[in-house]
Design a protein around this motif. Structure first.
Motif, PDB file in Angstrom:
ATOM      1  N   UNK A  93       0.542  -7.967   6.259  1.00 51.11           N
ATOM      2  CA  UNK A  93       1.434  -7.247   5.340  1.00 51.11           C
ATOM      3  C   UNK A  93       0.921  -7.353   3.898  1.00 51.11           C
ATOM      4  N   UNK A  94       0.507  -8.557   3.493  1.00 50.83           N
ATOM      5  CA  UNK A  94      -0.010  -8.743   2.136  1.00 50.83           C
ATOM      6  C   UNK A  94      -1.245  -7.889   1.891  1.00 50.83           C
ATOM      7  N   UNK A  95      -2.059  -7.756   2.909  1.00 55.38           N
ATOM      8  CA  UNK A  95      -3.270  -6.937   2.776  1.00 55.38           C
ATOM      9  C   UNK A  95      -2.909  -5.463   2.595  1.00 55.38           C
ATOM     10  N   UNK A  96      -1.884  -5.003   3.310  1.00 55.02           N
ATOM     11  CA  UNK A  96      -1.453  -3.607   3.180  1.00 55.02           C
ATOM     12  C   UNK A  96      -0.756  -3.363   1.843  1.00 55.02           C
ATOM     13  N   UNK A  97       0.012  -4.344   1.382  1.00 57.27           N
ATOM     14  CA  UNK A  97       0.731  -4.203   0.104  1.00 57.27           C
ATOM     15  C   UNK A  97      -0.239  -4.189  -1.068  1.00 57.27           C
ATOM     16  N   UNK A  98      -1.268  -5.058  -0.992  1.00 54.90           N
ATOM     17  CA  UNK A  98      -2.348  -5.069  -1.981  1.00 54.90           C
ATOM     18  C   UNK A  98      -1.845  -5.185  -3.420  1.00 54.90           C
ATOM     19  N   UNK A  99      -0.904  -6.093  -3.619  1.00 54.41           N
ATOM     20  CA  UNK A  99      -0.438  -6.369  -4.978  1.00 54.41           C
ATOM     21  C   UNK A  99       0.620  -5.433  -5.514  1.00 54.41           C
ATOM     22  N   UNK A 100       1.005  -4.406  -4.766  1.00 55.49           N
ATOM     23  CA  UNK A 100       2.043  -3.493  -5.224  1.00 55.49           C
ATOM     24  C   UNK A 100       3.395  -4.212  -5.262  1.00 55.49           C
ATOM     25  N   UNK A 101       4.280  -3.764  -6.143  1.00 57.85           N
ATOM     26  CA  UNK A 101       5.581  -4.410  -6.309  1.00 57.85           C
ATOM     27  C   UNK A 101       6.719  -3.638  -5.660  1.00 57.85           C
ATOM     28  N   UNK A 102       6.503  -2.391  -5.362  1.00 60.12           N
ATOM     29  CA  UNK A 102       7.556  -1.609  -4.705  1.00 60.12           C
ATOM     30  C   UNK A 102       6.932  -0.500  -3.865  1.00 60.12           C
ATOM     31  N   UNK A 103       7.791   0.227  -3.175  1.00 63.71           N
ATOM     32  CA  UNK A 103       7.317   1.300  -2.305  1.00 63.71           C
ATOM     33  C   UNK A 103       7.233   0.845  -0.865  1.00 63.71           C
ATOM     34  N   UNK A 104       6.742   1.710   0.013  1.00 66.74           N
ATOM     35  CA  UNK A 104       6.648   1.370   1.444  1.00 66.74           C
ATOM     36  C   UNK A 104       5.533   0.366   1.710  1.00 66.74           C
ATOM     37  N   UNK A 105       5.714  -0.435   2.744  1.00 67.00           N
ATOM     38  CA  UNK A 105       4.650  -1.369   3.143  1.00 67.00           C
ATOM     39  C   UNK A 105       3.470  -0.589   3.711  1.00 67.00           C
ATOM     40  N   UNK A 106       3.761   0.349   4.591  1.00 61.80           N
ATOM     41  CA  UNK A 106       2.703   1.129   5.241  1.00 61.80           C
ATOM     42  C   UNK A 106       2.572   2.500   4.585  1.00 61.80           C
ATOM     43  N   UNK A 107       1.335   2.868   4.264  1.00 63.38           N
ATOM     44  CA  UNK A 107       1.069   4.173   3.654  1.00 63.38           C
ATOM     45  C   UNK A 107       0.050   4.945   4.487  1.00 63.38           C
ATOM     46  N   UNK A 108       0.145   6.261   4.402  1.00 61.75           N
ATOM     47  CA  UNK A 108      -0.843   7.096   5.089  1.00 61.75           C
ATOM     48  C   UNK A 108      -2.077   7.273   4.211  1.00 61.75           C
ATOM     49  N   UNK A 109      -2.993   8.106   4.635  1.00 62.18           N
ATOM     50  CA  UNK A 109      -4.249   8.278   3.914  1.00 62.18           C
ATOM     51  C   UNK A 109      -4.062   8.942   2.557  1.00 62.18           C
ATOM     52  N   UNK A 110      -2.896   9.585   2.350  1.00 62.89           N
ATOM     53  CA  UNK A 110      -2.612  10.234   1.070  1.00 62.89           C
ATOM     54  C   UNK A 110      -1.849   9.318   0.121  1.00 62.89           C
ATOM     55  N   UNK A 111      -1.528   8.121   0.581  1.00 64.60           N
ATOM     56  CA  UNK A 111      -0.814   7.162  -0.260  1.00 64.60           C
ATOM     57  C   UNK A 111       0.690   7.260  -0.171  1.00 64.60           C
ATOM     58  N   UNK A 112       1.212   8.182   0.649  1.00 65.09           N
ATOM     59  CA  UNK A 112       2.653   8.305   0.847  1.00 65.09           C
ATOM     60  C   UNK A 112       3.090   7.418   2.011  1.00 65.09           C
ATOM     61  N   UNK A 113       4.401   7.336   2.230  1.00 67.10           N
ATOM     62  CA  UNK A 113       4.910   6.520   3.324  1.00 67.10           C
ATOM     63  C   UNK A 113       4.370   7.021   4.661  1.00 67.10           C
ATOM     64  N   UNK A 114       3.909   6.097   5.483  1.00 70.58           N
ATOM     65  CA  UNK A 114       3.446   6.441   6.822  1.00 70.58           C
ATOM     66  C   UNK A 114       4.650   6.778   7.698  1.00 70.58           C
ATOM     67  N   UNK A 115       4.626   7.936   8.358  1.00 64.98           N
ATOM     68  CA  UNK A 115       5.705   8.276   9.276  1.00 64.98           C
ATOM     69  C   UNK A 115       5.278   7.961  10.703  1.00 64.98           C
ATOM     70  N   UNK A 116       6.190   8.175  11.646  1.00 65.72           N
ATOM     71  CA  UNK A 116       5.921   7.785  13.034  1.00 65.72           C
ATOM     72  C   UNK A 116       4.770   8.587  13.641  1.00 65.72           C
TER      73      UNK A 116
END
Length: 232
Positions: free
Chosen positions: A127-150
């Motif tokens: 999880x820390x690797x995916x967050x990469x220092x960010x303070x807010x927003x979704x944990x998982x992101x898609x290739x465009x930087x938006x929230x990853x959907x199912x």
């Protein structure tokens, strides 16, 4: 409806039956038109195939070595926390906190129920690797930087499975939740503890995942006999 599994049909009929029951209680309808609807017989074992231990090990190793940091977090949250796909994709950085010395995300499950799920070290690193220092927003992101959907999560899972050499007829995220439950049961974790970890409201749901429940080596008669013998 014929293309759906009996469990899916039964679940959807339960919603319809419950709706009409409320209508009768509230005097909207004189009687329920679903009173005599017969639900299909649900098989005692879950039809979903989980991954074997070696398959899951190959999958999570492939995800850990991926250049995309979201891959490791996705597989860890699904397979090591047992989260549902909508819970995984809906998790936010702000949901992670501490409780009694444990790092815990607040998971919003079925019915909007919020539960605390402890993060094992391996999952926390993912999880820390995916967050990469960010303070807010979704944990998982898609290739465009938006929230990853199912849908994006399913595509990533299929991509990782192919690279791990896993050949399954239909790879989907719920297989990892299935793997989470069956692995604990195979390891000898009690049904009650597995039910709590999987957040199943009914223990019969958990029992459907128990592939070894017909194994006579685990029959309670042996436990009772051993207990009685130890006292004589």
């Amino acid at each position: 409806m014929r293309r759906f599994q009996p469990s899916t049909v039964s679940r959807r009929l339960s919603v319809v039956i419950g709706f009409y029951r409320v209508c009768v209680i509230d005097d909207i309808l004189p009687h329920s038109p679903a009173d005599y609807v017969r639900r299909p017989v649900v098989p005692p074992e879950s039809p979903t195939l989980g991954l074997g231990h070696l398959q899951f090990e190959a999958l999570i190793t492939t995800a850990r070595q991926s250049d995309n940091p979201n891959d490791f977090a996705l597989i860890a949250m699904l397979g090591l926390l047992g989260l549902r796909i909508f819970e995984t994709c809906g998790s936010n950085i702000s949901d992670i906190g501490e409780e009694h010395g444990h790092r815990v995300p607040r998971v919003r499950g079925k019915g909007g129920k919020v539960v605390l799920v402890p993060l094992p070290p391996a999952v926390a690193r993912a999880v820390d690797r995916a967050v990469d220092g960010r303070l807010d927003g979704p944990i998982l992101r898609n290739l465009l930087g938006a929230r990853m959907d199912r849908h994006a999560a399913t595509r990533r899972l299929k991509h990782l499975a192919a690279h791990a050499g896993i050949r399954m007829p239909r790879m989907h995220p719920h297989m990892l939740r299935h793997t989470f439950v069956t692995t604990m049961l195979d390891a000898g974790v009690s049904l009650r503890d597995v039910q709590i970890a999987a957040r199943h409201a009914d223990p019969r749901t958990t029992m459907r995942y128990d592939r070894a429940r017909k194994n006579l080596d685990r029959h309670p008669n042996y436990i009772l006999a051993a207990y009685m013998a130890s006292g004589t």
